[in-house]
Structure formats: C-alpha cells, structure tokens
Design a protein around this motif. Structure first.
Motif, PDB file in Angstrom:
ATOM      1  N   SER A 138       0.829  -1.206   0.000  1.00 18.02           N
ATOM      2  CA  SER A 138       0.000   0.000   0.000  1.00 18.02           C
ATOM      3  C   SER A 138       0.866   1.260   0.000  1.00 18.02           C
ATOM      4  CB  SER A 138      -0.926  -0.005   1.212  1.00 18.02           C
ATOM      5  OG  SER A 138      -1.727  -1.161   1.226  1.00 18.02           O
ATOM      6  N   LEU A 139       1.989   1.208   0.725  1.00 13.62           N
ATOM      7  CA  LEU A 139       2.906   2.345   0.744  1.00 13.62           C
ATOM      8  C   LEU A 139       3.491   2.596  -0.643  1.00 13.62           C
ATOM      9  CD1 LEU A 139       4.456   4.508   2.347  1.00 13.62           C
ATOM     10  CD2 LEU A 139       6.202   2.771   2.811  1.00 13.62           C
ATOM     11  N   LEU A 140       3.769   1.532  -1.381  1.00 17.13           N
ATOM     12  CA  LEU A 140       4.266   1.703  -2.752  1.00 17.13           C
ATOM     13  C   LEU A 140       3.252   2.432  -3.622  1.00 17.13           C
ATOM     14  CD1 LEU A 140       6.021  -1.719  -3.523  1.00 17.13           C
ATOM     15  CD2 LEU A 140       7.080   0.539  -3.430  1.00 17.13           C
ATOM     16  N   SER A 141       1.994   2.057  -3.503  1.00 12.70           N
ATOM     17  CA  SER A 141       0.955   2.742  -4.279  1.00 12.70           C
ATOM     18  C   SER A 141       0.850   4.212  -3.874  1.00 12.70           C
ATOM     19  CB  SER A 141      -0.391   2.047  -4.082  1.00 12.70           C
ATOM     20  OG  SER A 141      -0.326   0.701  -4.531  1.00 12.70           O
ATOM     21  N   PHE A 142       0.977   4.474  -2.577  1.00 14.71           N
ATOM     22  CA  PHE A 142       0.921   5.850  -2.092  1.00 14.71           C
ATOM     23  C   PHE A 142       2.075   6.692  -2.667  1.00 14.71           C
ATOM     24  CE2 PHE A 142       2.548   8.849   1.113  1.00 14.71           C
ATOM     25  CZ  PHE A 142       1.477   9.750   1.150  1.00 14.71           C
ATOM     26  N   LEU A 143       3.272   6.119  -2.698  1.00 13.55           N
ATOM     27  CA  LEU A 143       4.423   6.856  -3.230  1.00 13.55           C
ATOM     28  C   LEU A 143       4.254   7.168  -4.715  1.00 13.55           C
ATOM     29  CD1 LEU A 143       7.334   4.954  -1.444  1.00 13.55           C
ATOM     30  CD2 LEU A 143       6.401   7.202  -0.887  1.00 13.55           C
ATOM     31  N   GLY A 144       3.672   6.216  -5.471  1.00  9.98           N
ATOM     32  CA  GLY A 144       3.403   6.500  -6.874  1.00  9.98           C
ATOM     33  C   GLY A 144       2.415   7.642  -7.051  1.00  9.98           C
ATOM     34  N   GLY A 145       1.379   7.684  -6.199  1.00 11.83           N
ATOM     35  CA  GLY A 145       0.418   8.781  -6.266  1.00 11.83           C
ATOM     36  C   GLY A 145       1.026  10.123  -5.885  1.00 11.83           C
ATOM     37  N   VAL A 146       1.973  10.102  -4.898  1.00 11.66           N
ATOM     38  CA  VAL A 146       2.647  11.343  -4.507  1.00 11.66           C
ATOM     39  C   VAL A 146       3.423  11.924  -5.683  1.00 11.66           C
ATOM     40  CG1 VAL A 146       4.483  12.279  -3.066  1.00 11.66           C
ATOM     41  CG2 VAL A 146       2.764  10.789  -2.062  1.00 11.66           C
ATOM     42  N   ARG A 147       4.111  11.056  -6.414  1.00 12.42           N
ATOM     43  CA  ARG A 147       4.883  11.530  -7.558  1.00 12.42           C
ATOM     44  C   ARG A 147       3.970  12.087  -8.647  1.00 12.42           C
ATOM     45  NH1 ARG A 147      10.006  13.311  -8.199  1.00 12.42           N
ATOM     46  NH2 ARG A 147      10.192  13.791 -10.397  1.00 12.42           N
ATOM     47  N   TRP A 148       2.885  11.431  -8.894  1.00 13.34           N
ATOM     48  CA  TRP A 148       1.950  11.879  -9.919  1.00 13.34           C
ATOM     49  C   TRP A 148       1.388  13.256  -9.553  1.00 13.34           C
ATOM     50  CZ3 TRP A 148       0.203   9.007 -14.290  1.00 13.34           C
ATOM     51  CH2 TRP A 148      -0.832   9.604 -15.009  1.00 13.34           C
ATOM     52  N   GLY A 149       0.962  13.411  -8.297  1.00 16.62           N
ATOM     53  CA  GLY A 149       0.418  14.696  -7.870  1.00 16.62           C
ATOM     54  C   GLY A 149       1.463  15.805  -7.872  1.00 16.62           C
ATOM     55  N   PHE A 150       2.710  15.460  -7.517  1.00 14.74           N
ATOM     56  CA  PHE A 150       3.784  16.453  -7.501  1.00 14.74           C
ATOM     57  C   PHE A 150       4.085  16.954  -8.914  1.00 14.74           C
ATOM     58  CE2 PHE A 150       8.352  17.617  -7.332  1.00 14.74           C
ATOM     59  CZ  PHE A 150       8.272  18.602  -6.362  1.00 14.74           C
TER      60      PHE A 150
END
Length: 251
Positions: A138-150
């Motif tokens: 789940s943390l991996l998915s969260f990190l991918g979303g952080v990059r996309w939003g950034f």
C-alpha cells in the motif's frame, strides 16, 4: 742631411694638418649632434611621435622604453578553492515540518510491530507477516500517487512528462504484483522490498525534485521497512509457524 730635414718637416706638417682637420670635423659633428639633441628635447612635448617630424633622424623611431621595476622570478602559487561538499541528505531530517515528521514516524509502526510481536512470542505468525507485506505494498501505491500529484501541480519543478508520470506508475506495478503472488508470502515480501528500493532510487537520484526534508523521510522509511522485512524472513526460518496464513482464515 738637409734634404732629410726638409722631408721630415713636410711630413710632420701634413700630420698636423690631418689631425687638425679630424679634430675640427669631430667638433663639428659633436656640435651638430648636441644641437639636434637639444632641438629634439625642446620639440618632443609638441610632437611626441617621431614620424610627425620627418627632419628627425631615423634612430628616434627606434627608441624603446624599458621596465625598471624589480623582477620576481617566483611563480605565484594559485590557491585552488575546492567546492564545498554538499551535506548528506539524511541531515535534513530535523528540517522536516512537524506534522509530516510525526505522521511518518507513526507510519513506521506497522513495519516494526509484526517482527517485534514474533520475537516476543517466539513464533512466526503468518497473519502478521501478511499484514506487514500488505502495508508495504500500500505504501508503494501511495508513493506513486505522490509523484503523480507532484508532477501535476502548477509551478512544480517536475513536469508532467512521460518520464515523471511513467516512473510514478512503477511502484504501483510492484504493489499489484506483490498482492498477486501473496500466496507465496516470502516472494511477495521480496517484491515489496525491490519496489521500495526502486522507488527510492527514482525519487532521490533519478528525479531529484523533492524537497531535501522529504528525501530524508523517504530514506528513513525505506531503511526501516527493509530491515523489518528482513527480520520477518529470518524469523520465518527460526520460529515455528503459528496461526492462520490469512486474516479471517480458519486453521
């Protein structure tokens, strides 16, 4: 005898005439040179360049100025200014905003708690290992979303190009694959470890647009997750297995 005396007197008179002529010529030359020198000295401020007055001798055009200051033959040693070494990224951790720091530290509990409980009970509990793996995925998915939003934020240094958006999807792929092979829990945990390492490499080295404090937090989270997963895999081979393999599954 008389003839010899007449010859001697004629020769001496010729020598005197020659000497007198040479002296007169030399004196005339000296006078002429001194006159030209004084004339040049008087007219030099008005005409500093010799080609302005063609009547001056050609030797004036060859006048040279010599540097009379003392020479120093010692080579000056250039002091090379070495660039300051940038500080290590982890040193920016105290500069993190307090909410981000406290929430991140609290988010480490699901990584630390399962192996700690196994050590206390001296048994390998597959359910705790599965919850640990699921949290890492789940943390991996969260990190991918952080990059996309950034990358999508207006004015962000990270542009919404193929490089940023494609790399933000990479952690999600590892998370999905870990859940896909969750029946083989050890392989799933290794998949999550690889995904965390690749995500850290992308965010810190490949696409270094994040603030330094966020990079420091990412390094801490990745290291804690890595060592907690390694301890869980070691405990699997040391302690006896206890309890169901999945949450809600009956033994």
């Amino acid at each position: 005898m008389l003839h010899f005396i007449q010859r001697f007197s004629q020769a001496s008179s010729k020598m005197l005439k020659c000497t007198f002529t040479m002296r007169v010529g030399a004196s005339r030359r000296i006078d002429t040179l001194s006159f030209k020198t004084s004339l040049q000295r008087d007219l030099f401020p008005l005409c500093p360049r010799p080609w302005c007055c063609p009547s001056f001798p050609v030797c004036m055009s060859k006048a040279q100025c010599y540097h009379t200051s003392p020479c120093s033959f010692k080579k000056k040693q250039k002091q090379e200014v070495l660039p300051a070494r940038p500080p290590i990224t982890i040193t920016y951790l105290p500069e993190s905003p307090r909410p981000a720091l406290y929430i991140t530290l609290a988010g480490l509990i699901p990584f630390i708690a399962p192996p700690l409980i196994m050590v206390m009970t001296k048994s390998y509990i597959p359910v705790l290992a599965f919850t640990q793996m699921a949290y890492g995925a789940s943390l991996l998915s969260f990190l991918g979303g952080v990059r996309w939003g950034f990358a999508l934020t207006e004015g962000s240094p990270a542009k919404p190009d193929y490089l940023n958006l494609a790399n933000s999807v990479a952690p999600v792929v590892f998370s999905w694959f870990a859940f896909l092979i969750s029946e083989r829990l050890s392989e799933a945990i290794i998949t999550v470890i690889i995904g965390l390492g690749i995500a850290l490499h992308i965010e810190v080295f490949l696409l270094p647009h994040y603030p330094n404090w966020f990079k420091a937090l990412r390094i801490v989270v990745t290291l804690v997750a890595f060592f907690s997963f390694v301890i869980t895999l070691i405990l699997q081979g040391i302690y006896p297995e206890k309890g169901p393999k999945r949450p809600g599954q009956v033994e």
